[in-house]
Design an enzyme around this catalytic site. Structure first.
Site, mmCIF file in Angstrom:
data_model
loop_
_atom_site.group_PDB
_atom_site.id
_atom_site.type_symbol
_atom_site.label_atom_id
_atom_site.label_comp_id
_atom_site.label_asym_id
_atom_site.label_seq_id
_atom_site.Cartn_x
_atom_site.Cartn_y
_atom_site.Cartn_z
ATOM 1 N NE ARG A 245 -4.269 -1.434 0.123
ATOM 2 C CZ ARG A 245 -4.366 -2.537 -0.611
ATOM 3 N NH1 ARG A 245 -3.356 -2.930 -1.378
ATOM 4 N NH2 ARG A 245 -5.476 -3.253 -0.615
ATOM 5 C CD GLU A 274 -3.082 3.036 -5.297
ATOM 6 O OE1 GLU A 274 -4.108 2.343 -5.425
ATOM 7 O OE2 GLU A 274 -2.016 2.584 -4.874
ATOM 8 C CG HIS A 293 -3.344 -0.895 -6.481
ATOM 9 N ND1 HIS A 293 -3.685 -0.336 -5.283
ATOM 10 C CD2 HIS A 293 -3.313 -2.237 -6.242
ATOM 11 C CE1 HIS A 293 -3.854 -1.275 -4.374
ATOM 12 N NE2 HIS A 293 -3.638 -2.451 -4.944
HETATM 13 O O1 LIG Z 1 -5.420 -5.889 -1.458
HETATM 14 C C1 LIG Z 1 -5.553 -6.398 -2.578
HETATM 15 O O2 LIG Z 1 -6.100 -7.485 -2.763
HETATM 16 C C2 LIG Z 1 -5.064 -5.662 -3.798
HETATM 17 O O3 LIG Z 1 -4.057 -4.769 -3.492
HETATM 18 C C3 LIG Z 1 -6.208 -4.948 -4.458
HETATM 19 O O4 LIG Z 1 -6.579 -3.863 -3.667
#
Ligand SMILES: O=C(O)[C@H](O)CO
Length: 327
Positions: A245, A274, A293
């Site tokens: 993240r 994002e 992402h």
């Molecule tokens: O957490 C997750 O599964 C991916 O990063 C998609 O948000």
């Protein structure tokens, strides 16, 4: 309470969820599907009233307002992601509402993305393209666009769960020397042996790693830990990869560190915010490789994620433990 013939209702918050899942949920339940693209909070708030379960296929905030709007008949919610930083988990815990998420099934896809970003950043893919576009080939020099070698390198992981281990499996094929990892608790000796991995404190991992891979959830404890102080402890030749993240990194500090060549390069699948604005300073740097992402963006993986989310809510509706509870 619904009458005997009335089916319990499940809300699916996204129109593109695979048909397989809709068919699975429709067997015994009435399924309501949100139609907005991108999903809107207003449509969810309107359609969620009175449902018994929700497949939350969005990273919009899942909080008290939504839980209240659904009503007290709510039996289960599952996200369609592994990360649940957009969910007020405490509120679910307090109200004892079963909450599921979707770990593991995306490990391979995300690990492949991490390796791609690592190689692209280490071997200067973005900078190479910029050189081509600006007619600046310097192949007359013998040491043009030299990159960082994985062979005999030390790879450091911040977080060493399933995704990190899937990355380590792949990197073992590149003849790395060893793995260092920083986590709250030690993994089993068997896992350490498998990856030639050693648990070390954060500073040691930063100082000794040639590649640093962020693979931890975003929590109060991990937010912003990769800051100026952390970058100052890393090798000048180090490559940073983040597939977790964006919030784990202080992005302004990362920008400064990359610009000043305090670290060599970064490969990022996640950032803050994002979507990242197209004029963000990070994008002006030649030593950053970015992806929007899309770590889990493989059709089979995305379907597997939806199926696991559906299984979570089917179990929740049946009053059984979810296969992947979030708390
Ligand atoms: O957490 C997750 O599964 C991916 O990063 C998609 O948000």
């Amino acid at each position: 309470m619904p009458g005997q013939s009335e089916k319990l209702k499940i809300l699916v918050t996204h129109p593109e969820i695979t048909k397989v899942v809709i068919n699975l949920l429709s067997r015994d339940y009435e399924v309501i599907i949100c139609q907005s693209l991108p999903p809107t909070r207003s449509e969810i708030l309107e359609k969620c009233k009175g449902v018994h379960a929700v497949l939350w296929a969005s990273n919009l905030k899942l909080d008290k307002e939504i839980i209240d709007a659904i009503g007290p008949q709510l039996k289960a919610i599952s996200t369609k992601s592994a990360g649940i930083d957009f969910v007020d988990v405490e509120e679910f815990r307090r109200r004892k509402i079963p909450l599921g998420h979707v770990p593991h099934v995306q490990n391979d896809a995300v690990a492949n993305m991490a390796v791609g970003l690592l190689l692209a950043a280490a071997r200067r893919f973005h900078e190479g393209r910029l050189k081509i576009e600006s007619n600046n080939w310097e192949t007359y020099t013998l040491n043009w666009l030299l990159g960082q070698d994985l062979r005999d390198s030390v790879v450091g992981f911040y977080g060493f769960g399933g995704i990190a281990q899937a990355i380590a499996t792949r990197l073992s094929g590149f003849d790395i020397d060893s793995v260092l990892y920083t986590t709250r608790s030690r993994v089993s000796e068997e896992i350490e042996k498998k990856y030639n991995a050693k648990k070390v404190d954060f500073d040691t991992m930063l100082a000794q790693s040639d590649f640093v891979i962020i693979a931890s959830p975003l929590t109060k404890e991990t937010a912003g830990v990769f800051n100026a102080t952390a970058f100052a402890k890393m090798k000048k030749t180090a490559v940073l990869v983040n597939i977790a993240r964006g919030g784990v990194v202080n992005q302004q500090d990362l920008y400064e560190a990359l610009k000043a060549k305090q670290i060599f390069a970064a490969g990022l699948d996640v950032m803050t915010p994002e979507p990242l604005p197209s004029n963000d300073p990070l994008l002006s740097l030649p030593n950053v490789v970015v992806m929007p992402h899309t770590g889990s963006a493989i059709k089979r993986t995305r379907d597997d994620m939806s199926i696991l989310a559906a299984q979570n809510i089917l179990h929740g509706l049946a009053g059984e433990p979810m296969p992947a509870p979030a708390y």
